[in-house]
Structures are given as C-alpha cells and as structure tokens.
Design a protein around this motif. Structure first.
Motif, short mmCIF file in Angstrom:
data_model
loop_
_atom_site.label_atom_id
_atom_site.label_comp_id
_atom_site.label_asym_id
_atom_site.label_seq_id
_atom_site.Cartn_x
_atom_site.Cartn_y
_atom_site.Cartn_z
N GLN B 160 4.91 9.18 -1.56
CA GLN B 160 5.41 8.01 -0.83
C GLN B 160 4.38 7.54 0.19
OE1 GLN B 160 9.17 9.37 0.74
NE2 GLN B 160 10.27 8.79 -1.11
N ASP B 163 1.96 5.54 -1.62
CA ASP B 163 2.54 4.22 -1.89
C ASP B 163 2.48 3.34 -0.63
OD1 ASP B 163 5.08 5.45 -4.15
OD2 ASP B 163 3.21 4.38 -4.57
N ASP B 164 2.71 3.96 0.52
CA ASP B 164 2.63 3.20 1.77
C ASP B 164 1.21 2.72 2.01
OD1 ASP B 164 5.00 5.37 3.44
OD2 ASP B 164 5.32 3.48 2.38
N PRO B 186 1.20 8.82 -8.29
CA PRO B 186 0.82 7.98 -7.15
C PRO B 186 -0.67 7.64 -7.12
CG PRO B 186 1.76 10.07 -6.40
CD PRO B 186 1.83 10.08 -7.86
N ARG B 189 -1.28 4.89 -9.48
CA ARG B 189 -0.84 3.61 -8.95
C ARG B 189 -1.87 3.05 -7.98
NH1 ARG B 189 4.41 6.06 -9.08
NH2 ARG B 189 4.26 6.83 -6.94
N THR C 36 5.56 -5.30 -1.89
CA THR C 36 5.25 -3.89 -2.16
C THR C 36 6.00 -2.97 -1.22
OG1 THR C 36 3.03 -4.74 -2.51
CG2 THR C 36 3.33 -2.37 -2.73
N ASN C 37 5.93 -3.27 0.08
CA ASN C 37 6.56 -2.37 1.03
C ASN C 37 8.08 -2.38 0.93
OD1 ASN C 37 6.52 -0.50 3.27
ND2 ASN C 37 7.48 -2.15 4.40
N ASN C 40 9.00 -0.36 -1.95
CA ASN C 40 8.88 1.06 -1.61
C ASN C 40 10.07 1.52 -0.81
OD1 ASN C 40 6.44 1.32 -2.84
ND2 ASN C 40 5.22 1.23 -0.98
N ASN C 44 12.57 4.29 -2.08
CA ASN C 44 12.60 5.60 -1.43
C ASN C 44 14.00 5.98 -0.99
OD1 ASN C 44 9.90 5.81 -1.77
ND2 ASN C 44 9.37 5.28 0.34
N THR C 170 9.67 3.45 -12.87
CA THR C 170 8.73 2.35 -12.65
C THR C 170 9.30 0.96 -12.90
OG1 THR C 170 7.96 2.75 -14.89
CG2 THR C 170 6.64 3.68 -13.12
N ARG C 245 10.21 9.43 -11.52
CA ARG C 245 9.25 8.77 -10.65
C ARG C 245 7.98 9.61 -10.50
NH1 ARG C 245 7.39 4.14 -8.78
NH2 ARG C 245 6.36 4.36 -6.77
#
Lengths: 313, 419, 330
Positions: B160, B163-164, B186, B189, C36-37, C40, C44, C170, C245
C-alpha cells in the motif's frame, strides 16, 4: 467466603493437571527434570507470569489490558535512556516509575473518561510503544555495565538464581494483596457486581485505577528482567505478549466478565504454559507446529476446567 | 647455495603476490563455483536429504554470482565516514565509491527529485543502518528529497505504501522487501507507472524491476562453512539459528553453508527458525542445548540470533562443553560492532560481514535510472552485485585462499558501540 | 429545528468527520484528490472493512472473534495445499516450478468460503457447547490457524498469478475497484438483514439481554453460532480479495488484522458489550480510519507518529461517542 472455596476448587483441578503434565513430560523427555532445565522454564516463563499477576488483577476488576507488552517496552526504553549514568538504581527506578505511570494512565482513561478498557488499552498499546520508539530513535540500549540491573536476571543467591527468587517473592506479595488485603477484596466486589458497586462510585474507580497501576508496574518489572537476561533493552520487546498473558490468566481462572480469578491460579497456569513450551522445544517441534499444539491444549484444558467444575456441582 | 635460497625466496614472493593479485571478490566467487552441488552430490547423505527438504537449490541457482559493475575492485579501507542521519551513530560505508555519483545537485539542477524509501523494522540495528546510508546519500544532493516509511513487517502495508508513492508521483522508489512473493504486484504497478524501483539486499518477485542491489548472501554461508571445515576437521554436531523459512536470507546462507560442509561428517542436531530475534534465538538455543549435550557448533544466519545464542550458551555455562572439552564453535554473519567485539573477545569464532551499508548504492542507482529516463546518462545494470567481503577472525588466518581480517582491521561494523 | 440538526449530527457524526478529513486532505496535499489516491483509499478499506463488518456481528451478541486475521489467509492456503496434495495422489498438475499455482480459481473460492463457514461453526460450537469464553476460543483458533498456515505451506509463499483469480484485485468498475464493490454490497446486504429480517431482531435481542432472550424462547445457541459464521464468512471473502490483490498467499501475512478490525468497528460505535451497533456503524468506522490513513500517507507522516495519532484517535472517538450515550439500532 463461598467464592474463595469455589476458586480453590478449580485451582486444585489446575494443580492436578499440572502434575499430570509434568509426569507426562518426564516420560517423553528425560532432559525435562534436569535442574538446569527447570531453572530455564522458570526464567523464561516468569516474564509473562509477572505480567499475568497484574493482568489477573485487572481482569478480576472486570477490565482488560492489551497494552502490557507496550508498557514493558516503553518503561524499559525510558529507563534505558539513562544507562550512561552508570547507576543501576536510577535506571531501575525510572523503569518502574514509567511502567506504573502508564498503568495509571490506563486506569484514568477507563474510570474518569469512561473509555471501555478494550478500546483504551488498544489505543495506549499503539501510543505507548511508538512513543518509546520515537524517544529512543528505535535503538536498543545496552545495560551490560549496570551490575545490579543485570543481576536481576543473571545473578545468584547461593545456588538459586535471583530471577527465581524475584518470582517467588512477587507471587507471595501479590497473593497476599489480592486474597487478604482490603484492596484485594474490593477488586472482587467491584468486578463481580458492577451495578451495585456503582453506588459507591469512589471505590469502583479507585479499585480499577489501583489494578491498572499495579499491572503497569508488573509490566515494567517483567520487561526489566527480560532486558537484563538478554543484555539488551529493546524497544521492540513485548509484541504479542498481551494475548498470551490473557490466555494464562484465563487458564488460571480469571474471567473476562470480572469477579473471578486468583493469583494462585495464575501461578499454576503460568507454570503449565512454561512446561508445555519447554516440552515442545525439547521435542524439537517447530515454532509453528507448537502453536497448533498449544491451541489444542488450551482448549482441552479449558474444557476440562469447565466440565470439572460442573461435575463438582 | 645462497643464490638458490634467494631464488626460492624470490619465487615465493612472486607466488604470494599473485595470490593477492586475485581480488577478494573473484576469489570468493570461484570458491562458490567450486562448492556448488546438487543434493545427490553430497557425500554426507543425511546432509544431502536436509539440503533437498528445504528447497535451497531453487534460491541458490537463481542467485547471480558475477563480477562487479564497471570493473570495480574493492579493497578494505575504501569508503566514506559520516554520522548516520537517523541513528546518530558513526558509520564508515565501504561502498561509497561503487557506482559513484558526484556530490551536489544531480541530473537537472533546476528540478527536485523525490525518492520514496520503504523498509521494515526501523528499530533493528541492521535496518536502521541501511536507511542511514540511503538518507545520507540523498543528503549529499541538495535537489533530492527522500521520504522514509517503515511498514513494520506487514507486506500488505508495504504494498500500500508503494501504491501511495505511485499516487504521489514519486520519481523513484527504493525498497527493502522482507519477502519476495507479496512484493511482486506492487513493484510491477510502480514500473508500469514509469517509476523506477530499486530493491536492496532481499529480492522482490517482479520481473520488471529496474535494479536489484544484491548482498553477498552466498559468500556468507560459504565462508562460514569453509571456516568450520578448517577448524573442526570435518566433524561436529551443529545447531542452526535460521531466518524465516522461505526467505532468500535464510535459504541462501543455510544452503551455501551446507554446500561447503556437505562432504564431511557433520550432524545437524537442530534446525530452528528464530527470525532475526535475539530473544527467540536465546530461548531456542537454550532448549537445544538442554536437549543435546554434545553440541559443538552453532550456525547463525544473523547477528541478533547469534548474540541471543551466545547469551544462552553463557547462561548455561556451556561455552566449553563441546566433545573433548573444546569450545563450542559459533559461526556468525552480520558484522555489527557487537558481534565483531565478541570475536575480539574470543566468544564468537568467525563473523562474515553482511553489511547493511548498501542504501547509498540503491539511491544512486535510482537517481541514475531517473537520469536515464531523462536522457542524461546510461541506465545502471539490472543486477548490481556488491563486493564479497572476507570473514573476520580473531587471529589472521588463510582459509581456502581467503585471507581473513582481524577485528581491529575492520572499520565497517555497524550499530551501537559494544564495550 | 435545532434538535433536528443536533440529532442529524449525532447520528452521522462520523460521516461528517469522514468528509472533514477528505477536505483537509484535498487542501493540504496536491495528490489526495486524485483518481489514483482515491482509488487506493477506497480499495484499502475493503479488506479491513470486511473484517470489521464480520467482527461487529460477533460484538452484537457480546462475544469477540480474534481468529479473523489468521483465517483470512488460511482459506486460500488450505485450498492450494489441499489441491496440491490431491494433485500428487491423482496425478494432475497443480503447482508449477514448485510454488506457482496453476489450477482452478473456482476451487480457491469455494474451498475458502467453505473453510470460513466451518471455522465459524467450530468457533461457535466451542463457545456455546464447550462453554469456552469466546476470547479464549477464538484466540486458540487464531494460534492454530497461524501455525497451520506455516505447516501447510512449509514456510514458502504460493504465487497465485492466474488471471482468473487476480482480476479481483485489479479490476475497476466505473473507476471503483472491484474489492470496494464487494465490500459495499456486502455491507448493504448485511445492513438490510439486520434491520429488516428476523436475523437482526434475534441478534439484537440476544445482545440486549441474553438471559431474557433465552427465557423468551429464542434459540440463543443457534444465533450466536450464526454470528460467528457470519464473521468467518466475511473473513474468507476478505481473504480472497486480499490474496488476489497480492497475487500471493504467504504464511506471515495478515498478522494483527484482527486488532485493526476491532478498532475499526469500535471507532464506528459498535459496542463490545452487545446490543449497540450495526453494519452501518462498522462501515462508518472503516471509512473514517481509511480516510485518515490515506491522509497520513499523503502527508508522508513517519510510521511511528502515524501509529500514535491512530491510537489517540481511537480513544478520542470512543470517548466522544460515550458522551452521546446512544442506544438502539443505529
């Protein structure tokens, strides 16, 4: 009075279980009864055992404490910052003070701010530990030059290791406090009957604060001995201790609903867990298989406990 | 006659000069190649079965054993000294001149470059030193910013965090993956989002990763094995303190160790996974000593484990209880100041360095990747091997052609001072 | 009028907080309010959110479930290792190159879900028939599953890179991650069940006063076991999404997830002593904490500071919630 008898009853069951386990252990592994091995068992399990004393008190009063590992880590880290002072006394005092203070904070939160203890200690678990990391930059301290500090784990009086003496002393002290003192008795009253004791609100609050504070003190003592044993004050210590210690306390007869439990029961439960761990290690079982076995044993013991109690009726 | 003696002396000097001419890195690589074998080739069949059971070969085969990038040759003494920005401890980083980047603003001086650095367990002396070197490198260049995140052992969290970094459009990512498998997606990605990723020490299961900076795991296990053969004469009862099952760090070292000792009469009494924890190693070693009274060797895949094991040995008063009243041989990797000091004191027998001071290489590689994207320089290689480091012993020895280093000659030990 | 507003805020205080956090994020970081954020952030939330949802059922009947963390990955691990075992016996291919799973995704899903249900039943039976405190029972289950995870995988990770499985992690539908869809839909279904069906009525009754419920003829045993099953089922679904994931199952994963789940549920206002709370409350707790985590990430807040703030917030939110002292189904 009646309650005391009932407690003794289940403690007798535990003692019987303990002796059966030990006999079993002797047959399975000859190395078990070795004097060194027994010393090791006590040295290893006493750290969790001392915390279990504190946690038992918290559970008797009807609460729970998940922050025990964090308090141990933080209090030792706090004391550890003064290692360069070369004074064992200073470091030890600061460690104990820090632990007691953290316990007191938990007590305050639960009583005056009315935060349920599961939540309060879930929060303090994170806060206290990370405060310790920040304070020390995550780095361990090394108390190897502090003789008295190190002696708490490595020293001997005659033939008996000092940690064993400490454990026995603390067992006696806490047993007396919980079973025979006014404070101890009030723990049971508050824990068993929360509504009625609300009428004497001060007693309710003070009993809980005392329980949490003493628990914090226990955590710091345990952490201190652990650090002395390893020669390293690790701010990362204690992760995962809380669940194991709770399991020990519950095995010893404490209930998550309060009003039940005893230090004697906790002592026996501690020894039982210590013996099981040791036995499985002597058998060369991997950590992971051990977890599975211990899980089954806990269930089996609690079942026996429960149906043993029912049978007595 | 005098002339003959002089001649012989002259030839001897020539030969010894040659043995120094082959540098340490190549020397050890050759030894690695010599010792590589499948489980069937083990003369000691029990060791062979053990080798097969834990699947070491897959890791060993996949590990690159090659020469250093750019023809770099490393000699003891090289490298920069500084104070670690995170730990506040003095550090001498051995590889500051490897894949060098000049101090001061890098690439396009008008731009600010942001690097995301993610690792685990910032309280562990090895890992904080890793981060120290990364942060130090970033501090040498005024237009580079670095963000340090600690995923605390949670692979999902590290994913994560990556990803951030992608969402924050970092220019590059430098990471220390605890485990290979979960870090694959990740990293993929990030690479797909055009952000170069550099891994340090351990590997990630991502075929498109920009660069892997690889430590000398192979040399660790191998040298521990070669040392043991040298001092134990091919016999002994070994207990092992290993890192997590299935990790590169464990498989490479244990596997290489077994390859080195596989033809001799050793017995593995216990194989325990004590996962970089001093406490766990302490307790496990204690129980192992209890269960076996003829332990003669303790093999450790890490410094913390070794220190825990040593404490257990001392507490049980078993330091000199190997068969024949000899000292239990303690083999270690991870050259922390503590372990090196134990070698000096004679408690540990050999420490094979596994230096965490790689962070700088990772940051430099990351910056070079950014530069390559902007067309300012060539791409750094996909795999950057770090120099093999020779083992540290109390007295100087020559083992299988490797000249060992004494504790006082080794300035690169990391971590807090030991007394 | 004032009372209406006051009520509105009391009941939806957390929703308000969620928006405040998002607002702060938008103004303090140029990356917060990006596709994107935001993706996320809501992705999450899915796994811990599902765990919090499951755990809240158990809280409602005054019990606790600590096994959800280990159970999350136990399902896929059991699926892979059991199929590998069968594959060795009956000679069909399951794993290639030692640890890459190359067989049916359907099998993974079915076995994981069934495993979840079975574990839930075991937990429930232990608590109701064995009379074992739920803390101890689920703690033991957690330890057992943790150990089994390692034993079954021999400490190796299994790669689950089959496209028929990884799509769950995804795929985006209308830009919203599939994982989030699953989470939200399950929350809506759960909320519906709790509010409008007999399941909800029974569970609230038991949570309110177990003795009285038993005397009133409610089959307390059945419903409590059901609560555990619902919890484990949610954990299994979470586990499938999680491993999809990460495209991996590995024994050391998912440690500590149960405490996070409990924290999320509690922050949302689900009471530990039963009777108060709902799937909506678990949802509120999840989105608030999820937004907070995203905010901290965008700020680049150091991990240790982050953890302290989270701890303080958990305590504060519950403290403030206690003052309102609400009863009832919201």
């Amino acid at each position: 009075m009646l309650k005391n008898i009932k407690n003794l009853g289940s403690n007798t069951n535990l003692l019987i279980l303990f002796f059966i386990l030990c006999t079993f252990a002797v047959f399975i592994s000859p190395a078990f009864l070795d004097f060194n091995n027994i010393q090791n068992i006590i040295r290893t399990v006493m750290v969790l055992g001392i915390i279990a004393f504190g946690l038992t008190m918290v559970m008797i009063v009807g609460e729970i404490d998940l922050s025990v590992g964090s308090i141990a880590a933080f209090s030792c880290a706090f004391g550890g910052m003064f290692v360069d002072s070369n004074s064992s006394f200073l470091v030890i005092m600061l460690t104990l003070f820090a632990g007691t203070f953290c316990g007191f904070l938990n007590g305050l939160g639960v009583t005056f701010f009315k935060v349920p203890s599961l939540v309060m200690t879930l929060g303090t678990m994170a806060i206290i530990r990370n405060a310790g990391y920040i304070m020390t930059n995550g780095q361990a301290a090394y108390p190897t030059k502090l003789n008295i500090y190190m002696a708490s784990a490595k020293g001997y009086i005659g033939n008996i290791p000092i940690p064993v003496i400490i454990f026995i002393l603390l067992s006696i002290i806490f047993t007396i406090i919980v079973r025979y003192s006014t404070v101890g008795k009030s723990l049971y009253v508050v824990g068993a009957n929360n509504v009625a004791s609300l009428l004497s609100g001060i007693q309710n609050n003070s009993a809980k604060i005392i329980a949490f504070t003493l628990c914090g003190l226990c955590c710091s003592i345990a952490g201190l001995i652990q650090s002395a044993r390893l020669g390293q004050i690790d701010p990362h210590m204690g992760i995962g201790w809380e669940l194991t210690v709770i399991a020990i306390a519950v095995l010893g007869g404490a209930s998550l609903y309060g009003g039940k439990g005893s230090i004697e029961g906790t002592i026996i439960a501690t020894l039982i867990i210590g013996v099981i761990n040791n036995l499985l290690n002597l058998l060369g079982m991997s950590n992971h298989s051990q977890e599975v076995v211990i899980a089954f044993i806990i269930i089996a013991m609690v079942l026996l406990h429960n149906f043993g109690k029912d049978a007595k009726r | 006659m005098i002339n003959t003696k002089l001649l012989i002396l002259f030839i001897a000097i020539l030969f010894s000069a040659n043995s120094y001419a082959k540098d340490i890195h190549t020397n050890i690589n050759d030894l690695i190649a010599e010792n590589q074998k499948g489980y069937k080739d083990f003369k000691n069949k029990d060791l062979g079965k053990f080798f097969k059971k834990d699947g070491f070969k897959d890791f060993l085969d996949a590990y690159p054993v090659t020469s250093l990038t750019g023809g770099f040759e490393w000699k003891p003494g090289m490298g920069r000294e500084f104070i670690g920005p995170l730990s506040g401890l003095p550090i001498k980083a051995p590889f500051s001149d490897y894949i060098p980047l000049p101090d001061g603003p890098v690439l396009d001086p008008n731009k600010t470059y942001r690097i995301g650095f993610v690792y685990h367990w910032g309280f562990h002396p090895w890992l904080i030193s890793l981060a120290d070197t990364a942060v130090y490198e970033a501090s040498l260049h005024s237009n580079v910013e670095i963000e340090i995140l600690d995923a605390e052992g949670d692979d999902n969290k590290m994913g994560q965090m990556i990803d951030d970094f992608i969402a924050k459009k970092m220019d590059a990512i430098v990471m220390w993956p605890a485990r290979e498998a979960p870090m694959g997606p990740p990293v993929e990605r990030a690479e797909a989002a055009n952000i170069p990723v550099v891994s340090l020490d351990r590997r990630a299961a991502a075929p498109n990763i920009s660069t892997e900076v690889l430590g000398n795991f192979y040399a660790n296990g191998l040298q521990q094995g070669l040392f043991l053969n040298h001092v134990a004469g091919g016999e002994g009862n070994i207990i092992m303190n290993r890192k997590p099952l299935g990790s590169t760090a464990d498989a490479m070292r244990s596997g290489a160790f077994l390859e080195a000792i596989g033809d001799y009469n050793y017995v593995i009494s216990e194989s325990m996974h004590t996962n970089s924890s001093r406490k766990a190693a302490f307790e496990a070693t204690q129980d192992a000593l209890q269960a076996h009274d003829d332990v003669s060797v303790i093999f450790n895949t890490g410094g913390e484990e070794a220190l825990g094991a040593l404490d257990a040995v001392k507490e049980a008063n078993r330091l000199n209880t190997a068969p024949g009243g000899k000292k239990i041989i303690i083999l270690v990797n991870d050259d922390s100041k503590e372990t090196v000091n134990e070698v000096r004191k004679g408690n540990m027998d050999v420490v094979v360095p596994y230096t965490p001071l790689l962070g700088g290489i990772g940051v430099r590689a990351a910056l070079l990747h950014i530069g390559a994207k902007e067309g300012l320089n060539a791409k750094p290689p996909k795999q950057i091997i770090t120099p093999n480091l020779p083992m540290i012993t109390k007295e100087k020895m020559i083992i299988s052609g490797i000249t060992t280093i004494t504790p006082d000659e080794w300035p690169y030990a990391y971590g807090p001072e030991a007394e | 009028m004032f009372k209406l507003i006051n009520n509105f805020f009391s009941n939806h205080f957390l929703l308000f907080i969620f928006f405040v956090i998002c607002l702060i994020g938008t103004f303090t970081s140029e990356y917060f309010f990006t596709v994107t954020n935001l993706q996320n952030m809501i992705r999450n939330m899915a796994v811990p959110g599902l765990l919090a949802l499951g755990v809240s059922f158990v809280f409602l009947v005054s019990r606790i479930d600590l096994s959800v963390g280990s159970l999350t990955i136990f399902g896929p691990i059991l699926a892979v290792s059991s199929l590998a075992f069968l594959g060795d016996i009956f000679d069909f291919k399951v794993l290639i190159k030692g640890n890459q799973y190359a067989n049916s995704a359907m099998y993974l899903v079915i076995v994981s879900l069934i495993t979840g249900i079975v574990v839930g039943v075991l937990n429930g039976v232990g608590v109701m028939y064995g009379k074992i405190t739920s803390f101890i029972m689920t703690l033991a289950m957690m330890k057992a599953l943790w150990g089994l995870n390692y034993v079954l995988t021999h400490g190796h990770a299994y790669y689950l890179q089959i496209p028929t499985f990884t799509w769950m992690g995804t795929l985006n539908i209308f830009h919203i991650p599939f994982m989030t869809w699953v989470y939200v839909i399950m929350t809506i279904i759960a909320a519906f069940i709790m509010r409008y069906t007999i399941v909800g009525r029974r569970i609230y009754a038991i949570g309110g006063d177990e003795k009285t419920a038993r005397l009133a003829g409610i089959n307390v045993t059945f419903w409590i076991i059901s609560a555990f099953v619902m919890s484990s089922f949610c954990a299994s679904v979470a586990g499938l999404l999680f491993s999809s994931r990460l495209q991996t199952v590995d024994a050391p994963l998912a440690v500590g997830f149960e405490l996070t789940a409990i924290a999320f549920a509690v922050v949302g206002g689900v009471s530990l002593t039963g009777g108060r709370g709902s799937p909506y409350r678990a949802f509120l707790g999840t989105i608030v904490m999820g937004a907070l985590f995203s905010l901290f990430s965008m700020w680049g807040l150091n991990t240790w500071h982050r953890n302290i703030v989270v701890g303080i917030i958990i305590i504060l939110v519950v403290m403030l919630d206690q003052r309102k002292n609400r009863f009832g189904r919201i």
